[in-house]
Design an enzyme around this catalytic site. Structure first.
Site, short mmCIF file in Angstrom:
data_model
loop_
_atom_site.label_atom_id
_atom_site.label_comp_id
_atom_site.label_asym_id
_atom_site.label_seq_id
_atom_site.Cartn_x
_atom_site.Cartn_y
_atom_site.Cartn_z
N ASP A 55 -15.72 -30.92 5.73
CA ASP A 55 -14.28 -30.61 6.33
C ASP A 55 -13.97 -29.91 6.32
O ASP A 55 -13.68 -29.04 5.54
CB ASP A 55 -13.41 -32.07 5.37
CG ASP A 55 -12.52 -32.92 6.06
OD1 ASP A 55 -12.46 -32.17 7.16
OD2 ASP A 55 -11.72 -33.58 5.20
N ASN A 80 -13.01 -27.81 8.86
CA ASN A 80 -13.00 -26.33 9.89
C ASN A 80 -11.80 -26.27 11.55
O ASN A 80 -11.57 -25.57 12.08
CB ASN A 80 -14.54 -27.14 11.36
CG ASN A 80 -15.55 -27.18 10.19
OD1 ASN A 80 -15.78 -27.01 9.33
ND2 ASN A 80 -16.31 -28.29 10.66
N GLY A 81 -11.54 -27.93 11.37
CA GLY A 81 -10.03 -27.63 12.48
C GLY A 81 -8.50 -27.28 11.99
O GLY A 81 -8.26 -26.07 12.03
N ARG A 82 -8.68 -26.98 10.58
CA ARG A 82 -7.65 -26.30 9.24
C ARG A 82 -7.89 -25.36 9.88
O ARG A 82 -6.67 -24.10 10.01
CB ARG A 82 -7.24 -27.13 8.57
CG ARG A 82 -6.29 -28.37 8.81
CD ARG A 82 -6.68 -29.23 7.41
NE ARG A 82 -7.30 -29.57 7.90
CZ ARG A 82 -8.19 -30.58 6.03
NH1 ARG A 82 -7.52 -30.72 5.19
NH2 ARG A 82 -9.01 -31.33 6.33
N HIS A 135 -15.26 -25.71 14.24
CA HIS A 135 -16.75 -25.41 13.93
C HIS A 135 -17.82 -25.04 14.12
O HIS A 135 -19.19 -24.79 13.32
CB HIS A 135 -16.62 -26.81 14.81
CG HIS A 135 -16.03 -28.05 15.03
ND1 HIS A 135 -15.52 -28.34 13.64
CD2 HIS A 135 -14.60 -28.37 16.23
CE1 HIS A 135 -14.50 -29.60 14.07
NE2 HIS A 135 -14.53 -29.61 15.29
N THR A 138 -20.02 -41.27 13.10
CA THR A 138 -19.34 -42.77 14.49
C THR A 138 -18.17 -42.80 14.86
O THR A 138 -17.64 -42.52 15.92
CB THR A 138 -20.28 -43.73 14.27
OG1 THR A 138 -19.21 -44.31 12.69
CG2 THR A 138 -21.53 -44.36 14.22
N ARG A 192 -12.53 -38.57 19.20
CA ARG A 192 -11.68 -36.83 19.15
C ARG A 192 -12.11 -36.42 21.19
O ARG A 192 -12.31 -36.67 21.56
CB ARG A 192 -12.55 -36.08 18.48
CG ARG A 192 -12.34 -36.17 17.29
CD ARG A 192 -13.06 -34.96 16.18
NE ARG A 192 -13.54 -35.42 15.00
CZ ARG A 192 -12.74 -33.90 14.10
NH1 ARG A 192 -13.11 -33.18 13.98
NH2 ARG A 192 -12.70 -34.64 13.00
N LEU A 221 -36.72 -27.80 1.34
CA LEU A 221 -36.21 -28.80 1.24
C LEU A 221 -36.26 -29.69 2.56
O LEU A 221 -36.04 -29.13 3.47
CB LEU A 221 -34.65 -27.93 1.31
CG LEU A 221 -33.22 -28.62 1.55
CD1 LEU A 221 -32.58 -28.90 0.47
CD2 LEU A 221 -32.83 -27.59 2.16
N SER A 238 -14.43 -41.60 3.61
CA SER A 238 -14.48 -41.18 5.24
C SER A 238 -16.31 -42.75 5.67
O SER A 238 -17.20 -41.31 6.84
CB SER A 238 -14.73 -40.14 6.06
OG SER A 238 -13.80 -39.42 5.23
C1 FPP Z 1 -15.10 -32.20 10.27
O1 FPP Z 1 -13.82 -31.35 10.24
C2 FPP Z 1 -15.90 -31.51 10.54
C3 FPP Z 1 -16.68 -32.16 11.96
C4 FPP Z 1 -16.27 -33.99 12.00
C5 FPP Z 1 -17.67 -31.47 11.78
C6 FPP Z 1 -18.42 -30.46 10.89
C7 FPP Z 1 -20.10 -30.42 12.13
C8 FPP Z 1 -19.83 -28.65 11.10
C9 FPP Z 1 -19.21 -28.09 9.75
C10 FPP Z 1 -20.83 -27.70 12.32
C11 FPP Z 1 -22.65 -28.73 11.79
C12 FPP Z 1 -23.59 -27.94 12.20
C13 FPP Z 1 -24.44 -28.29 12.81
C14 FPP Z 1 -25.71 -27.39 13.10
C15 FPP Z 1 -24.93 -29.81 13.35
P1 FPP Z 1 -12.64 -31.30 10.89
O2 FPP Z 1 -12.65 -31.43 12.58
O3 FPP Z 1 -11.62 -32.68 10.46
O4 FPP Z 1 -11.74 -30.62 10.08
P2 FPP Z 1 -9.73 -31.09 9.75
O5 FPP Z 1 -9.68 -31.99 9.54
O6 FPP Z 1 -8.91 -29.43 9.49
O7 FPP Z 1 -9.67 -30.91 12.06
#
Ligand code: FPP
Length: 260
Positions: free
Chosen positions: A40, A42-44, A57, A86, A91, A151, A216
């Site tokens: 979790d 990535n967006g922030r 991401h 799901t 988004r 793994l 979640s």
């Molecule tokens: C949540 O962060 C993250 C996701 C919904 C996507 C996670 C995906 C990846 C880390 C990459 C996946 C890689 C592969 C190889 C499939 P958020 O966007 O909700 O972050 P935020 O809460 O800060 O907005």
């Protein structure tokens, strides 16, 4: 190389133990067989840098590679990563499309390396609703790694735990209706076998990044006895050191599974 040097310098300055020593120490004790991660933040991470969320991401995808390698080297048996829930379809379309391209990019780049490292790729989730290009990429990876014995890298993709249970219970009820099982046959093991994680041990350790303290809709049944480890670190900043710290913490906990 630069990262290695910076780490070495920090270790010298802070008196921290080198990562290699910490990993060797870890191996003397029980390493979790199955680690599940809610990746979790990535967006922030991107917002903090005034970048589009997609860049976050994409950075997060690179961390998947680092942590997969680390888990494999430590002898972890299963690494389950929550890549798309799901609920994530809600988004913006552009973000969903980007997220659906990431498995393709990741596997397009790293599949040869995963094969070389004996990693087996699996996916759990409603695969039938994935765009054809995403499905093709994950099916190819699953196919080409199905005999690997290292793994198990298990992506939860279009996964939701409640939907998984509903669907499992429906199949169980249908089997009952067709006299394939008796009421007395229903026990925890049987229920587990109707879930998407069948054949996998339950997670020993759950990691969630970015400071959120919720599940979640992730593996609600399977996490019954799992140790939880939360960190404020955002997923794109999550390092091998953080991963090792989570396992070190796990090793200091006494798991009693309800006993004394
Ligand atoms: C949540 O962060 C993250 C996701 C919904 C996507 C996670 C995906 C990846 C880390 C990459 C996946 C890689 C592969 C190889 C499939 P958020 O966007 O909700 O972050 P935020 O809460 O800060 O907005």
């Amino acid at each position: 190389m630069l990262k290695k040097f910076q780490r070495w310098k920090k270790e010298q300055q802070t008196g921290e133990r080198p990562l290699s020593d910490r990993k060797n120490e870890l191996l003397k004790y029980e390493v979790p067989q199955h680690i599940a991660i809610i990746m979790d933040g990535n967006g922030r991470w991107a917002q903090k840098r005034s970048l589009p969320r997609m860049i976050g991401h994409h950075e997060g995808m690179k961390v998947v590679r680092t942590i997969t390698k680390a888990a494999n080297n430590l002898g972890v048996k299963v690494l389950t990563l929550y890549a798309f829930s799901t609920e994530n379809w809600k988004r913006p379309k552009i973000e969903v499309e980007f997220l659906m391209k990431l498995p393709e990019e990741f596997l397009g780049t790293f599949l040869p390396e995963l094969i070389e490292e004996n990693v087996q790729v699996r996916v759990m989730g409603h695969l039938e609703d994935l765009p054809p290009h995403t499905l093709r990429a994950v099916e190819k990876a699953m196919n080409e790694t199905k005999h690997n014995t290292g793994l198990i890298l298990n992506f939860a993709l279009n996964y939701g735990s409640r939907a998984e249970m509903v669907e499992g219970i429906k199949r169980l009820a249908a089997d009952y209706q067709q006299n394939q099982l008796e009421i007395e046959d229903i026990n925890e093991e049987l229920i587990s076998s109707y879930l998407m994680s069948k054949e996998l041990p339950d997670p020993d350790l759950l990691i969630r990044t970015s400071g959120e303290l919720r599940l979640s809709n992730f593996m609600l049944w399977q996490l019954a006895y799992t140790e939880f480890w939360f960190t404020d670190t955002l997923w794109p900043d999550f390092t091998e050191e953080d991963f090792v710290e989570a396992i070190e913490d796990f090793q200091h906990r006494g798991r009693r599974f309800g006993g004394v």
